[in-house]
Design a protein around this motif. Sequence first.
Motif, PDB file in Angstrom:
ATOM      1  N   ASP A  26       0.842  -1.188   0.000  1.00  0.00           N
ATOM      2  CA  ASP A  26       0.000   0.000   0.000  1.00  0.00           C
ATOM      3  C   ASP A  26       0.879   1.240   0.000  1.00  0.00           C
ATOM      4  O   ASP A  26       1.630   1.490   0.958  1.00  0.00           O
ATOM      5  N   LEU A  27       0.788   2.033  -1.077  1.00  0.00           N
ATOM      6  CA  LEU A  27       1.547   3.279  -1.166  1.00  0.00           C
ATOM      7  C   LEU A  27       0.850   4.390  -0.386  1.00  0.00           C
ATOM      8  O   LEU A  27       1.504   5.279   0.156  1.00  0.00           O
ATOM      9  N   THR A  28      -0.485   4.353  -0.370  1.00  0.00           N
ATOM     10  CA  THR A  28      -1.290   5.202   0.513  1.00  0.00           C
ATOM     11  C   THR A  28      -2.487   4.357   0.939  1.00  0.00           C
ATOM     12  O   THR A  28      -2.625   3.201   0.542  1.00  0.00           O
ATOM     13  N   GLN A  29      -3.365   4.935   1.707  1.00  0.00           N
ATOM     14  CA  GLN A  29      -4.546   4.201   2.176  1.00  0.00           C
ATOM     15  C   GLN A  29      -5.434   3.758   1.020  1.00  0.00           C
ATOM     16  O   GLN A  29      -6.141   2.753   1.116  1.00  0.00           O
ATOM     17  N   HIS A  30      -5.403   4.493  -0.090  1.00  0.00           N
ATOM     18  CA  HIS A  30      -6.300   4.213  -1.208  1.00  0.00           C
ATOM     19  C   HIS A  30      -5.561   3.825  -2.483  1.00  0.00           C
ATOM     20  O   HIS A  30      -6.165   3.797  -3.562  1.00  0.00           O
ATOM     21  N   PHE A  31      -4.276   3.517  -2.405  1.00  0.00           N
ATOM     22  CA  PHE A  31      -3.495   3.243  -3.611  1.00  0.00           C
ATOM     23  C   PHE A  31      -2.587   2.048  -3.341  1.00  0.00           C
ATOM     24  O   PHE A  31      -1.670   2.132  -2.521  1.00  0.00           O
ATOM     25  N   ARG A  32      -2.863   0.946  -3.999  1.00  0.00           N
ATOM     26  CA  ARG A  32      -2.164  -0.316  -3.741  1.00  0.00           C
ATOM     27  C   ARG A  32      -1.387  -0.765  -4.974  1.00  0.00           C
ATOM     28  O   ARG A  32      -1.886  -0.707  -6.094  1.00  0.00           O
ATOM     29  N   ARG A  33      -0.158  -1.219  -4.744  1.00  0.00           N
ATOM     30  CA  ARG A  33       0.681  -1.752  -5.830  1.00  0.00           C
ATOM     31  C   ARG A  33       0.857  -3.253  -5.633  1.00  0.00           C
ATOM     32  O   ARG A  33       1.245  -3.703  -4.554  1.00  0.00           O
ATOM     33  N   SER A 152       2.602  19.128 -19.398  1.00  0.00           N
ATOM     34  CA  SER A 152       1.704  19.663 -18.371  1.00  0.00           C
ATOM     35  C   SER A 152       0.817  18.514 -17.918  1.00  0.00           C
ATOM     36  O   SER A 152       0.055  17.964 -18.717  1.00  0.00           O
ATOM     37  N   ALA A 153       0.937  18.133 -16.646  1.00  0.00           N
ATOM     38  CA  ALA A 153       0.197  16.986 -16.132  1.00  0.00           C
ATOM     39  C   ALA A 153      -0.569  17.383 -14.884  1.00  0.00           C
ATOM     40  O   ALA A 153      -0.092  18.184 -14.079  1.00  0.00           O
ATOM     41  N   ALA A 154      -1.753  16.809 -14.728  1.00  0.00           N
ATOM     42  CA  ALA A 154      -2.560  17.097 -13.538  1.00  0.00           C
ATOM     43  C   ALA A 154      -3.418  15.900 -13.194  1.00  0.00           C
ATOM     44  O   ALA A 154      -3.925  15.206 -14.082  1.00  0.00           O
ATOM     45  N   ILE A 155      -3.578  15.671 -11.895  1.00  0.00           N
ATOM     46  CA  ILE A 155      -4.441  14.610 -11.375  1.00  0.00           C
ATOM     47  C   ILE A 155      -5.495  15.245 -10.480  1.00  0.00           C
ATOM     48  O   ILE A 155      -5.160  15.979  -9.540  1.00  0.00           O
ATOM     49  N   GLU A 156      -6.763  14.960 -10.781  1.00  0.00           N
ATOM     50  CA  GLU A 156      -7.841  15.377  -9.894  1.00  0.00           C
ATOM     51  C   GLU A 156      -8.052  14.282  -8.857  1.00  0.00           C
ATOM     52  O   GLU A 156      -8.278  13.126  -9.208  1.00  0.00           O
ATOM     53  N   ASP A 157      -7.972  14.648  -7.577  1.00  0.00           N
ATOM     54  CA  ASP A 157      -8.044  13.638  -6.520  1.00  0.00           C
ATOM     55  C   ASP A 157      -8.673  14.238  -5.277  1.00  0.00           C
ATOM     56  O   ASP A 157      -8.189  15.230  -4.753  1.00  0.00           O
ATOM     57  N   ALA A 158      -9.732  13.578  -4.805  1.00  0.00           N
ATOM     58  CA  ALA A 158     -10.436  14.075  -3.633  1.00  0.00           C
ATOM     59  C   ALA A 158     -10.044  13.350  -2.358  1.00  0.00           C
ATOM     60  O   ALA A 158     -10.532  13.691  -1.279  1.00  0.00           O
ATOM     61  N   HIS A 159      -9.155  12.356  -2.438  1.00  0.00           N
ATOM     62  CA  HIS A 159      -8.767  11.607  -1.251  1.00  0.00           C
ATOM     63  C   HIS A 159      -7.999  12.513  -0.278  1.00  0.00           C
ATOM     64  O   HIS A 159      -7.245  13.401  -0.694  1.00  0.00           O
ATOM     65  N   ALA A 160      -8.176  12.225   0.996  1.00  0.00           N
ATOM     66  CA  ALA A 160      -7.488  13.015   2.021  1.00  0.00           C
ATOM     67  C   ALA A 160      -6.111  12.452   2.357  1.00  0.00           C
ATOM     68  O   ALA A 160      -5.398  13.019   3.176  1.00  0.00           O
ATOM     69  N   ASP A 161      -5.725  11.331   1.723  1.00  0.00           N
ATOM     70  CA  ASP A 161      -4.425  10.723   2.002  1.00  0.00           C
ATOM     71  C   ASP A 161      -3.296  11.695   1.687  1.00  0.00           C
ATOM     72  O   ASP A 161      -3.385  12.487   0.747  1.00  0.00           O
ATOM     73  N   PRO A 162      -2.173  11.618   2.407  1.00  0.00           N
ATOM     74  CA  PRO A 162      -0.974  12.340   1.986  1.00  0.00           C
ATOM     75  C   PRO A 162      -0.526  11.839   0.609  1.00  0.00           C
ATOM     76  O   PRO A 162      -0.529  10.633   0.360  1.00  0.00           O
TER      77      PRO A 162
END
Length: 246
Positions: A26-33, A152-162
């Motif tokens: 788990d790289l963050t609470q909501h992102f798993r590799r 130019s890159a951007a990610i829209e993300d509403a998660h509160a994870d660091p």
Amino acid sequence: MVNIERGILRLMRITNHPVEVVSVRDLTQHFRRIRFHAPQAVAGLDVAPTLWMRLWVPNERRDDVSQRGYTFVAVDEQAGTFDVDFVLHEDPGPAGAWVQQAAPGQRVEAALSPARLAIPREVNHWVVVGDLTALPAINTLIEAAPARVCVSAAIEDAHADPRAGLPVASHPHLDFSWISPSPGDRGGELAAWMRGLDVDPADVWAWGAGERRVVTAVRSVCKETWRLDRGTFFTQAYWIEGKAGR
């Protein structure tokens, strides 16, 4: 029960390969590799930007298997392994449910996609955007961009994870932004960010993916604001909020 999806892929002569889970991190609470061992699948694999596969996972609802598409990450032909990054949704479909309980030693199947992304060679500005599910593909595009290109890159993300634990590729001319969406307005803030870029429509290529409403907003900027010609932008809806899938 006849699995129509598997039948169609067989008609397309797309082979399923066995893959085995090697590690889960788990790289963050909501992102798993997850790392898979799959020497048959990666042998001689033509690794290209946004290269993806169909991962077949158990579907308890149908007592069968279902497939979902995922981007290859960190292919190691010598070791016979590759990684896949997964966003852990609150309302997962069959693939998300499997990912949440995946453990080393488990085996599933993967079908390689013959699709290859066409990128205009002459443009000097790439705009690559999406939500968190698009981050793996966006990283492959950043890595593949020629050194002369401005990205130019951007990610829209509403998660509160660091976000410090999330992987972001490097490039000598990369402008990377994290965008927080407005409540109930997926894609709106991302589209506003795009419209704020200094873009020459004659010298830009755009790519966007993620939740359907995010993709709709991105496509609107490409077609209506920048008035890009077909072939100078690509969009793909990966998922639909509120629809977990079968």
